[in-house]
Design a protein around this motif. Structure first.
Motif, PDB file in Angstrom:
ATOM      1  N   UNK A 290       6.749 -14.041  20.251  1.00 52.91           N
ATOM      2  CA  UNK A 290       6.116 -12.739  20.022  1.00 52.91           C
ATOM      3  C   UNK A 290       6.742 -11.581  20.787  1.00 52.91           C
ATOM      4  N   UNK A 291       7.458 -11.861  21.864  1.00 53.43           N
ATOM      5  CA  UNK A 291       7.949 -10.786  22.716  1.00 53.43           C
ATOM      6  C   UNK A 291       7.013 -10.586  23.886  1.00 53.43           C
ATOM      7  N   UNK A 292       7.576 -10.203  25.031  1.00 54.60           N
ATOM      8  CA  UNK A 292       6.758 -10.070  26.236  1.00 54.60           C
ATOM      9  C   UNK A 292       7.060  -8.805  27.004  1.00 54.60           C
ATOM     10  N   UNK A 293       6.586  -8.769  28.238  1.00 53.63           N
ATOM     11  CA  UNK A 293       6.694  -7.556  29.047  1.00 53.63           C
ATOM     12  C   UNK A 293       8.140  -7.200  29.360  1.00 53.63           C
ATOM     13  N   UNK A 294       9.017  -8.204  29.503  1.00 54.61           N
ATOM     14  CA  UNK A 294      10.423  -7.897  29.753  1.00 54.61           C
ATOM     15  C   UNK A 294      11.025  -7.097  28.600  1.00 54.61           C
ATOM     16  N   UNK A 295      10.557  -7.375  27.373  1.00 52.83           N
ATOM     17  CA  UNK A 295      11.039  -6.604  26.227  1.00 52.83           C
ATOM     18  C   UNK A 295      10.566  -5.158  26.290  1.00 52.83           C
TER      19      UNK A 295
ATOM     20  N   UNK B 198       4.796 -13.614  13.449  1.00 51.81           N
ATOM     21  CA  UNK B 198       3.759 -13.742  14.477  1.00 51.81           C
ATOM     22  C   UNK B 198       3.222 -12.358  14.816  1.00 51.81           C
ATOM     23  N   UNK B 199       1.940 -12.299  15.137  1.00 49.57           N
ATOM     24  CA  UNK B 199       1.309 -11.033  15.498  1.00 49.57           C
ATOM     25  C   UNK B 199       1.678 -10.655  16.924  1.00 49.57           C
TER      26      UNK B 199
ATOM     27  N   UNK C 114       3.872   2.734  19.133  1.00 44.15           N
ATOM     28  CA  UNK C 114       3.946   1.828  17.988  1.00 44.15           C
ATOM     29  C   UNK C 114       5.393   1.418  17.731  1.00 44.15           C
ATOM     30  N   UNK C 115       6.305   2.389  17.832  1.00 38.28           N
ATOM     31  CA  UNK C 115       7.714   2.090  17.617  1.00 38.28           C
ATOM     32  C   UNK C 115       8.225   1.074  18.628  1.00 38.28           C
ATOM     33  N   UNK C 116       7.835   1.258  19.907  1.00 36.12           N
ATOM     34  CA  UNK C 116       8.263   0.307  20.938  1.00 36.12           C
ATOM     35  C   UNK C 116       7.627  -1.063  20.691  1.00 36.12           C
ATOM     36  N   UNK C 117       6.355  -1.101  20.313  1.00 37.49           N
ATOM     37  CA  UNK C 117       5.699  -2.376  20.021  1.00 37.49           C
ATOM     38  C   UNK C 117       6.391  -3.091  18.863  1.00 37.49           C
ATOM     39  N   UNK C 118       6.826  -2.323  17.870  1.00 35.49           N
ATOM     40  CA  UNK C 118       7.576  -2.888  16.749  1.00 35.49           C
ATOM     41  C   UNK C 118       8.890  -3.505  17.243  1.00 35.49           C
ATOM     42  N   UNK C 119       9.602  -2.763  18.090  1.00 36.15           N
ATOM     43  CA  UNK C 119      10.865  -3.273  18.637  1.00 36.15           C
ATOM     44  C   UNK C 119      10.652  -4.551  19.457  1.00 36.15           C
ATOM     45  N   UNK C 120       9.577  -4.575  20.240  1.00 35.86           N
ATOM     46  CA  UNK C 120       9.286  -5.759  21.069  1.00 35.86           C
ATOM     47  C   UNK C 120       9.112  -6.986  20.182  1.00 35.86           C
ATOM     48  N   UNK C 121       8.322  -6.839  19.126  1.00 34.19           N
ATOM     49  CA  UNK C 121       8.097  -7.962  18.230  1.00 34.19           C
ATOM     50  C   UNK C 121       9.357  -8.417  17.519  1.00 34.19           C
TER      51      UNK C 121
ATOM     52  N   UNK D 289       1.396  -4.470  14.019  1.00 38.82           N
ATOM     53  CA  UNK D 289       1.272  -5.679  13.205  1.00 38.82           C
ATOM     54  C   UNK D 289       1.709  -5.450  11.777  1.00 38.82           C
ATOM     55  N   UNK D 290       1.347  -4.301  11.214  1.00 38.36           N
ATOM     56  CA  UNK D 290       1.745  -3.987   9.837  1.00 38.36           C
ATOM     57  C   UNK D 290       3.259  -3.841   9.725  1.00 38.36           C
ATOM     58  N   UNK D 291       3.861  -3.143  10.691  1.00 40.59           N
ATOM     59  CA  UNK D 291       5.305  -2.946  10.663  1.00 40.59           C
ATOM     60  C   UNK D 291       6.059  -4.255  10.873  1.00 40.59           C
ATOM     61  N   UNK D 292       5.541  -5.088  11.761  1.00 39.89           N
ATOM     62  CA  UNK D 292       6.201  -6.374  12.014  1.00 39.89           C
ATOM     63  C   UNK D 292       6.139  -7.272  10.789  1.00 39.89           C
ATOM     64  N   UNK D 293       5.012  -7.274  10.119  1.00 40.33           N
ATOM     65  CA  UNK D 293       4.898  -8.073   8.899  1.00 40.33           C
ATOM     66  C   UNK D 293       5.904  -7.602   7.852  1.00 40.33           C
TER      67      UNK D 293
END
Length: 387
Positions: A334-339, A276-277, A317-324, A266-270
Motif C-alpha cells: 500500500x505504501x507507507x510513511x517513507x513514501x 489495494x486501498x 490527494x496527489x501525494x496520497x495517489x503517488x504514495x499508493x 482511493x478513486x484515483x488509485x483504482x
C-alpha cells in the motif's frame, strides 16, 4: 484532477477517459434531478435552484452524492448570483475547489461545463469571443460561415454558463472584453457589420443582423482567481462591479479533510490499476503534515515555519495517489510513511528552495514528538529528502 478533488464517484462507465466533464460523470444524477424537479426555475436554466443545490451538496433519497466539501451557504449565494444579471467570481487559495465548484454549477445550470476559457498571459480576445476560418475569410470575406465561435459567443447565443478560469492571469485589456457582455448582454461583431454595409460607401447605419449577438436567457459567467495571484493583473473597478465575489476557504475540519483525501485517493488509485486501498494511518500522518505546514502551527499550538508552496487538499490527494502508486508498482503493497517523504519533495520545492530546508526541520523537530508507527517511520525516512 483540477484545483480540488471533492467529487463523488462516476455514474457511467468512463474508464477510457481520465476525467470526463461533470455532466458526463454524473449524467444519471442530473437526469434523476431533472425528473424530480418541480420547483420554480430561472429562465434558461436546466434545473431550478433547489435541484442545482442538491446536485452539488448531495441528496441521499435520489442517490445523489455530495461533490463539494465546503460552506453550503456559499452554494446558495452562488446560484442566486447566477440567476441575476451579475457574474460570479470565486476567489481563494489554490486547491480550494474553485474550478470544481464552477464546473459543477455550470453542469447543473446549463447542462454543460465545457464552455471554458483558460486564462493566462497569452490569452487573447479571439480565444474568448470569436475567430475566423481564414480560408473562408479570404475566399468569401467576413460571414457567419467563416466565423468560428469561442466560448463567450457560444454561451451568449445558446444561453449557457461560461467558465473563465484564472481570469487575473490575463492582461487587463483581455479581461475587459467581458464588460459589454456582462453589462449590456450583447457582443458586437464589427467585421460582419462592415461586410453588410459593403465597405465605406454604404449608407451610414446599415448592418447585418448577425453583427450583434444578444445573450439568451441562461447566459452568465463564472470566473475564478487565486488570491496568490493578486497584483498579477488586478481586475479593473469597472469589471469588478459586474461580479459578485465569493471566497472559497480551505477545509477547516481535520476529519472531513482526511475522509476526502481517503475517498479521492482511493478513486484515483483504482483508476491507476492499484489493487489495494490506501492505509488510513498513513493518510492521517499525511493530512496532519499538510495542515501543519499550511497553517504554520502544530496541533498542540506550537508555531513553526510556513512553506511558501501550496499545501492544499488537492496536493494532499496527489501525494496520497503517488504514495499508493509507489507502494504497489514498486513493492506490491500500500505504501507507507517513507513514501510520504519521497513524494513531499516534489510538492515542497516548487516555489522556493528554502522550503526543502523548512520541511527537513519539520521532519527532524516535529515528527519525533508524535506517537505511532507511521510517525516513527516518517522521522526515520527524513534522510530521503534531496539536498
Amino acid at each position: 484532477m483540477k484545483d480540488h478533488p471533492s467529487e463523488g464517484s462516476e455514474d457511467v462507465g468512463t474508464a477510457a477517459y481520465q476525467r470526463p466533464p461533470a455532466e458526463v460523470r454524473f449524467a444519471g444524477e442530473l437526469e434523476r434531478l431533472r425528473e424530480s424537479d418541480t420547483g420554480p426555475r430561472p429562465p434558461g436554466w436546466a434545473l431550478g435552484l433547489t435541484a442545482a443545490r442538491r446536485f452539488i451538496v448531495g441528496d441521499e433519497a435520489l442517490g445523489v452524492r455530495r461533490k463539494f466539501v465546503g460552506d453550503t451557504a456559499l452554494i446558495d449565494r452562488a446560484l442566486v448570483t447566477l440567476a441575476t444579471s451579475r457574474g460570479l467570481m470565486l476567489v481563494g487559495e489554490p486547491g480550494t475547489a474553485k474550478s470544481l465548484l464552477s464546473e459543477l454549477i455550470a453542469a447543473a445550470v446549463s447542462g454543460t461545463s465545457t464552455l471554458t476559457i483558460q486564462g493566462g498571459a497569452a490569452t487573447t480576445e479571439d480565444q474568448i469571443k470569436y475567430s475566423w476560418n481564414y480560408a473562408l475569410l479570404v475566399s468569401e470575406g467576413p460571414s457567419t460561415r467563416s466565423l468560428v465561435p469561442a466560448p463567450l459567443l457560444t454561451g451568449m447565443a445558446e444561453g449557457r454558463v461560461v467558465r473563465f478560469e484564472e481570469i487575473t492571469r490575463c492582461p487587463l485589456e483581455v479581461q475587459d472584453s467581458l464588460l459589454s457582455p456582462l453589462s449590456d448582454r450583447v457582443l458586437a461583431i464589427p467585421e460582419l457589420s462592415r461586410a453588410a454595409s459593403g465597405g465605406g460607401g454604404a449608407p451610414h447605419g446599415a448592418q447585418s443582423a448577425d453583427a450583434m449577438v444578444f445573450a439568451r436567457d441562461g447566459f452568465n459567467v463564472i470566473a475564478t482567481a487565486n488570491t496568490r495571484d493578486r497584483g498579477v493583473n488586478e481586475m479593473s473597478a469597472a469589471l469588478k462591479r459586474r461580479f459578485n465575489f465569493e471566497t472559497v476557504f480551505p477545509i477547516a475540519d481535520f476529519a472531513t479533510e482526511l475522509d476526502l483525501v481517503e475517498q479521492e485517493a482511493g478513486r484515483l488509485l483504482e483508476h491507476s490499476g492499484v489493487e489495494v486501498a490506501p492505509r488510513r494511518d498513513v493518510l492521517e500522518v499525511l493530512v496532519t503534515v499538510f495542515r501543519e505546514l499550511r497553517d504554520a502551527t502544530t496541533e498542540e499550538g506550537r508555531s513553526m515555519d510556513r512553506l511558501s508552496a501550496v499545501m492544499s487538499t488537492a496536493e494532499a490527494v496527489s501525494v496520497a495517489h503517488q504514495i499508493g502508486v509507489r507502494g504497489w508498482f514498486l513493492r506490491g503493497e500500500e505504501g507507507g510513511a517513507a513514501d510520504i517523504v519521497e513524494c513531499l519533495a516534489g510538492t515542497a520545492a516548487k516555489d522556493n528552495p528554502e522550503d526543502l530546508a523548512r520541511l527537513r526541520r519539520y521532519l527532524e523537530q516535529q515528527a519525533p514528538r508524535r506517537d505511532g508507527e507511521q510517525w516513527k517511520a516518517l522521522h526515520a525516512a527524513r534522510h530521503l529528502l534531496p539536498g
